[in-house]
Design an enzyme around this catalytic site. Structure first.
Site, short mmCIF file in Angstrom:
data_model
loop_
_atom_site.label_atom_id
_atom_site.label_comp_id
_atom_site.label_asym_id
_atom_site.label_seq_id
_atom_site.Cartn_x
_atom_site.Cartn_y
_atom_site.Cartn_z
N GLU A 248 42.23 83.10 63.78
CA GLU A 248 42.75 82.67 62.61
C GLU A 248 41.67 81.35 62.40
O GLU A 248 41.73 80.57 63.20
CB GLU A 248 44.09 82.17 62.63
CG GLU A 248 44.53 81.63 61.30
CD GLU A 248 46.13 81.10 61.61
OE1 GLU A 248 46.27 79.84 60.97
OE2 GLU A 248 46.77 81.31 62.15
N CYS A 285 47.84 75.36 58.18
CA CYS A 285 46.71 76.56 57.91
C CYS A 285 47.17 77.30 56.64
O CYS A 285 46.15 77.74 56.07
CB CYS A 285 46.70 77.53 58.99
SG CYS A 285 48.29 78.17 59.46
#
Length: 517
Positions: A248, A285
């Site tokens: 990620e 995020c």
């Protein structure tokens, strides 16, 4: 022992916190990887109930040490006791959820097709398929979630649930917390009967590079920067035997507000956006980095006031602070960009920063996507003003892959527009949020936390939610293998009492057998 160390530092002051933690040497990394290989087979052989017990033991141990861990976490990350306490609860819940996933057993994806001599176009042999653990997994901890995406985070929980030993590369931003969490996890696993070397921890950038190349490591999970993740991804694929690398990396998480959404609801939308942008000092995020507004929205003053007034904690470390200042300044210099809140120095010490809010016309963004579509990690966002629906759709088509995409629109007056936008956004993000905000990722069975590049290296999987276990498993089919030599998951009498598809029909057990425990 290595001479290099990780030194924790207080984001509040910039000063050192705790004792330095030595980096793991090459020889130590090699020994850890080899030891993990010895644990792979006995860990995979544990019954689902034994494996679930390991996960629940870790969950209980984290809860038992809550106050200690939250205190260590705040000292090294500056995220605050309330935020960290909630994150520790989420981390515990992840282990408990995966214990339930393992007990239920559907994650094996067990399928049985009995032999059929009359099968067309040719007789069919007995075929039995299931997912088995890949083997030892490397996990790379994140800085911004020191519990939920770190040593005892979702990658660790899901890999252990799959039956894979785990070696975690600790993040240098919270080394003391990482070391203590590793001690607690190791003790809990051993106390619950896990094979030795089921879990280990290493420190240092070079140790992380060596780990992903270790021949015993069969897959890796990463949460962090685009540069760091891409470097490890390349190493994983350059091995003589390339391995899956689930990274990620970065996400702009666009938010689209339509004219219908703004009508009568603008103040609430300004407040919602502000809260999502500044949550955790913009270090989530899923932080909304782009917000699309119709031209002439008239919200500049309200946005400036709300964002400027929002309380901000310090950033996690000096590297993030410097990166934030550099990217924000570069965005502000792009032709066509105007400041709503210009980059400025922050008052106070440590790693504190001021928020940044910039604006640009959609056609200017379309002219310079390479300069403007860069993630600014921290409390910064770009307002993109579109003059028409056609311009909005065209500009959305330029966006890179994202973890989330958010839409606020009026279902009563904008139904056709909503359909078009949902379709467009689904092509660019792993999660579509309607009427809400992207920060906050529920730990559930249906969650998808992933997306097309550069959000992740593999958009087929998730790092949050029950199906995250699928990353650490691979399918094997057993053909005409005698029942006595089959894994229990596939034996004819179904000793584990798990969901299985038999001759095309899904069969759900009434209840598990006691002896399977």
């Amino acid at each position: 022992m290595s001479d290099a160390v990780d030194q924790g530092r207080s984001p509040y002051t910039g000063g050192p916190v705790g004792a330095p933690v030595p980096h793991t040497t090459d020889a130590e990394v090699d020994a850890v990887g080899s030891a993990a290989a010895t644990a792979a087979e006995p860990l995979a052989a544990l019954t689902p109930y034994r494996r679930a017990g390991l996960l629940e033991a870790v969950a209980a141990a984290l809860e038992e040490h809550r106050d200690e861990l939250v205190g260590l976490g705040d000292a090294e990350t500056g995220l605050g006791a309330d935020r960290l306490g909630g994150e520790l609860t989420r981390t515990r819940v992840q282990f408990e959820m995966f214990a339930a996933v393992v007990r239920e057993g559907a994650f094996h994806e067990a399928i049985i097709d009995h032999a059929d001599l009359g099968y067309a176009p040719a007789p069919r042999p007995d075929l039995r398929r299931m997912l088995i653990p890949l083997g030892p997994v490397a996990v790379y901890a994140a800085s911004n979630f020191p519990f939920a995406f770190s040593v005892a985070g979702g990658d660790t929980a899901s890999a252990l649930a799959a039956g894979c030993p785990v070696v975690v590369k600790a993040h240098s931003g919270h080394p003391g917390l990482s070391r203590r969490t590793g001690e607690i996890v190791s003790a809990a696993l051993l106390g619950a009967g896990a094979p030795r070397a089921t879990f280990a921890l290493v420190h240092g950038t070079e140790a992380g590079r060596r780990l992903v190349r270790h021949p015993a490591i069969r897959a890796a999970g990463f949460t962090g920067s685009l540069g760091g993740g891409r470097a490890l991804y390349d190493l994983a694929n350059a091995r003589p035997d390339p391995i899956p690398f689930y990274g990620e990396l970065g996400s702009l998480n666009p938010v689209v507000l339509t004219a219908g959404a703004l009508a009568g609801n603008a103040p609430a939308l300004v407040n919602g956006f502000t809260g999502s942008l500044t949550l955790g000092a913009g270090q989530f995020c899923t932080k909304p980095g782009l917000i699309f507004l119709p031209k002439g929205h008239g919200l500049e003053d309200a946005l400036a006031a709300a964002v400027s007034a929002a309380p901000l904690g310090p950033l996690l470390n000096d590297r993030i602070r410097q990166g934030y200042a550099t990217v924000a300044a570069a965005l502000a210099r792009v032709p066509g960009v105007r400041p709503i809140i210009a980059p400025a120095a922050a008052a106070g010490g440590g790693y504190r920063v001021s928020p940044v809010l910039l604006a640009v016309a959609a056609h200017d963004l379309a002219d310079r996507p390479g300069e403007l579509l860069e993630e600014c990690f921290g409390p910064a966002a770009l307002v993109v003003e579109y003059a028409s629906t056609a311009e909005l759709m065209t500009t959305l088509g330029l966006l890179p892959g994202a973890l989330t995409a958010t839409l606020h629109a009026d279902p009563d007056t904008e139904a056709d527009l909503i359909r078009a936008l949902v379709g467009s956004l689904a092509g660019r993000a792993g999660r579509i949020v309607f009427g809400g905000w992207p920060t906050g990722v529920a730990v559930t069975w249906a969650q998808q936390h992933g997306g097309p590049w550069p959000a992740t290296t593999n958009a087929l999987h998730t790092s949050v939610g029950a199906t995250g276990i699928r990353r650490w498993l691979r399918p094997v089919t057993y053909q005409d293998v005698p029942d006595a030599f089959l894994p229990p998951v596939l034996r004819e009498d179904d000793p584990l009492r798990i969901p299985r598809r038999v001759d095309g029909v899904l069969r759900l057990p009434a209840r598990p057998r006691e002896e399977a425990r």
